[in-house]
Scaffold this active site. Structure first.
Site, PDB file in Angstrom:
ATOM      1  N   LEU A  70      11.103   7.374 -36.911  1.00  0.00           N
ATOM      2  CA  LEU A  70      10.779   8.097 -35.670  1.00  0.00           C
ATOM      3  C   LEU A  70      10.898   9.606 -35.825  1.00  0.00           C
ATOM      4  CD1 LEU A  70      12.515   5.686 -33.132  1.00  0.00           C
ATOM      5  CD2 LEU A  70      10.087   5.814 -33.699  1.00  0.00           C
ATOM      6  N   GLN A  71      11.647  10.066 -36.823  1.00  0.00           N
ATOM      7  CA  GLN A  71      11.826  11.506 -37.092  1.00  0.00           C
ATOM      8  C   GLN A  71      10.504  12.179 -37.471  1.00  0.00           C
ATOM      9  OE1 GLN A  71      11.482  11.458 -40.587  1.00  0.00           O
ATOM     10  NE2 GLN A  71      12.357  13.330 -41.428  1.00  0.00           N
ATOM     11  N   ARG A  72       9.527  11.396 -37.970  1.00  0.00           N
ATOM     12  CA  ARG A  72       8.248  11.977 -38.403  1.00  0.00           C
ATOM     13  C   ARG A  72       7.043  11.182 -37.933  1.00  0.00           C
ATOM     14  NH1 ARG A  72      10.644   9.043 -42.073  1.00  0.00           N
ATOM     15  NH2 ARG A  72       9.499   7.590 -43.392  1.00  0.00           N
ATOM     16  N   ASN A 130       2.438   5.642 -51.652  1.00  0.00           N
ATOM     17  CA  ASN A 130       2.701   5.412 -53.078  1.00  0.00           C
ATOM     18  C   ASN A 130       1.434   5.523 -53.905  1.00  0.00           C
ATOM     19  OD1 ASN A 130       1.683   2.442 -53.767  1.00  0.00           O
ATOM     20  ND2 ASN A 130       2.437   2.496 -51.667  1.00  0.00           N
ATOM     21  N   CYS A 185       9.607   8.252 -49.767  1.00  0.00           N
ATOM     22  CA  CYS A 185      10.361   9.079 -48.808  1.00  0.00           C
ATOM     23  C   CYS A 185      11.790   8.591 -48.630  1.00  0.00           C
ATOM     24  CB  CYS A 185       9.680   9.080 -47.446  1.00  0.00           C
ATOM     25  SG  CYS A 185       8.187  10.073 -47.387  1.00  0.00           S
ATOM     26  N   CYS A 241     -12.700   9.496 -66.913  1.00  0.00           N
ATOM     27  CA  CYS A 241     -12.066   8.764 -65.811  1.00  0.00           C
ATOM     28  C   CYS A 241     -12.643   7.357 -65.724  1.00  0.00           C
ATOM     29  CB  CYS A 241     -12.287   9.509 -64.496  1.00  0.00           C
ATOM     30  SG  CYS A 241     -11.702   8.614 -63.045  1.00  0.00           S
TER      31      CYS A 241
HETATM   32 ZN   LIG Z   1     -12.420  10.119 -61.428  1.00  0.00          ZN
END
Ligand SMILES: [Zn+2]
Length: 251
Positions: A70-72, A130, A185, A241
């Site tokens: 609830l803080q954020r 994550n 977090c 990639c």
């Molecule tokens: Zn890429």
């Protein structure tokens, strides 16, 4: 897609903008955005997207509200601790703006289901917490040809980028983090207003992209809440990639 009198009144302050106008508002109304994670970034993004008039929001999260959220995460109230975040966030969006259709998907998104969950959306806003999830979401968006706004915030640092094909989020992060949850977090902490700021900025990028207000991809925006500064760095595409790079010639 026409706008009713009630919608013209509601969105008057952005319709009057020369770079946005009624055409921009109609594009928002016709748009479908998937928001991954109804956490701190989602708490910044969902109100901004719903208030601005994005026609359809899909909110994907399998978690329940914890008191330490609830803080954020001010889209949730103290009396909703234990409630399902996706459902509560969807209700929040529709209570804020009845012209928005918000759907909750109480699923944990991963490499196995990301394409199925994201297909058909015009843009994905990822505020998950994550690397493994963010990479799975990025790979699915590259495969489906959906623009991705990826946002993260931990401790006193935030980052937001818009990715359209190459360079993709994986070009930036690399392959090392697929199985790691290394920016949690719970262990590292996060200052409450930071993810909200980053989430609002991510929503701004999403709205600009949907309305066609300018090209923002290929840069990563970094917010340093310690020095209190923003800067943008260019992101080069990685030709090797495995998500967006050119596949090697076989034979
Ligand atoms: Zn890429």
């Amino acid at each position: 897609m026409s706008l009713s009198d009630a919608e013209l009144e509601r969105y008057a302050r952005q319709i009057v903008l020369p770079k946005f106008g009624g055409v921009g508002q109609q594009k928002l109304k016709a748009a479908s955005i998937a928001v991954i994670g109804a956490g701190g970034i989602g708490s910044g993004a969902v109100p901004a997207l719903a208030a601005a008039g994005i026609g359809k929001l899909t909110i994907i999260d399998d978690d329940v509200v914890d008191r330490s959220n609830l803080q954020r995460q001010p889209i949730f109230r103290d009396d909703q601790v234990g409630g399902e975040k996706a459902m509560l966030a969807a209700r929040f969006a529709m209570a804020l703006n009845p012209h928005v259709e918000a759907v909750a998907r109480e699923r944990r998104i991963d490499a196995g289901n990301a394409s199925e969950l994201l297909e058909g959306h015009d843009l994905v806003l990822d505020g998950s917490d994550n690397f493994a999830t963010r990479l799975a979401v990025s790979d699915a968006c590259v495969g489906l040809g959906i623009p991705l706004v990826s946002a993260a915030a931990v401790q006193l640092q935030g980052q937001v980028g818009l990715f359209r094909g190459a360079p993709c989020y994986r070009c930036f992060v690399g392959d090392a983090f697929d199985s790691e949850d290394c920016d949690n977090c719970a262990e590292l902490g996060v200052l409450g207003a930071l993810p909200l700021t980053v989430g609002s900025f991510a929503a701004l990028m999403a709205i600009r992209a949907i309305a066609g207000m300018g090209e923002d991809s290929g840069k990563l925006h970094l917010l340093d809440a310690d020095q209190l500064s923003w800067r943008a760095i260019p992101l080069p595409a990685d030709p090797g990639c495995r998500a967006c790079g050119v596949p090697p010639q076989s034979g």
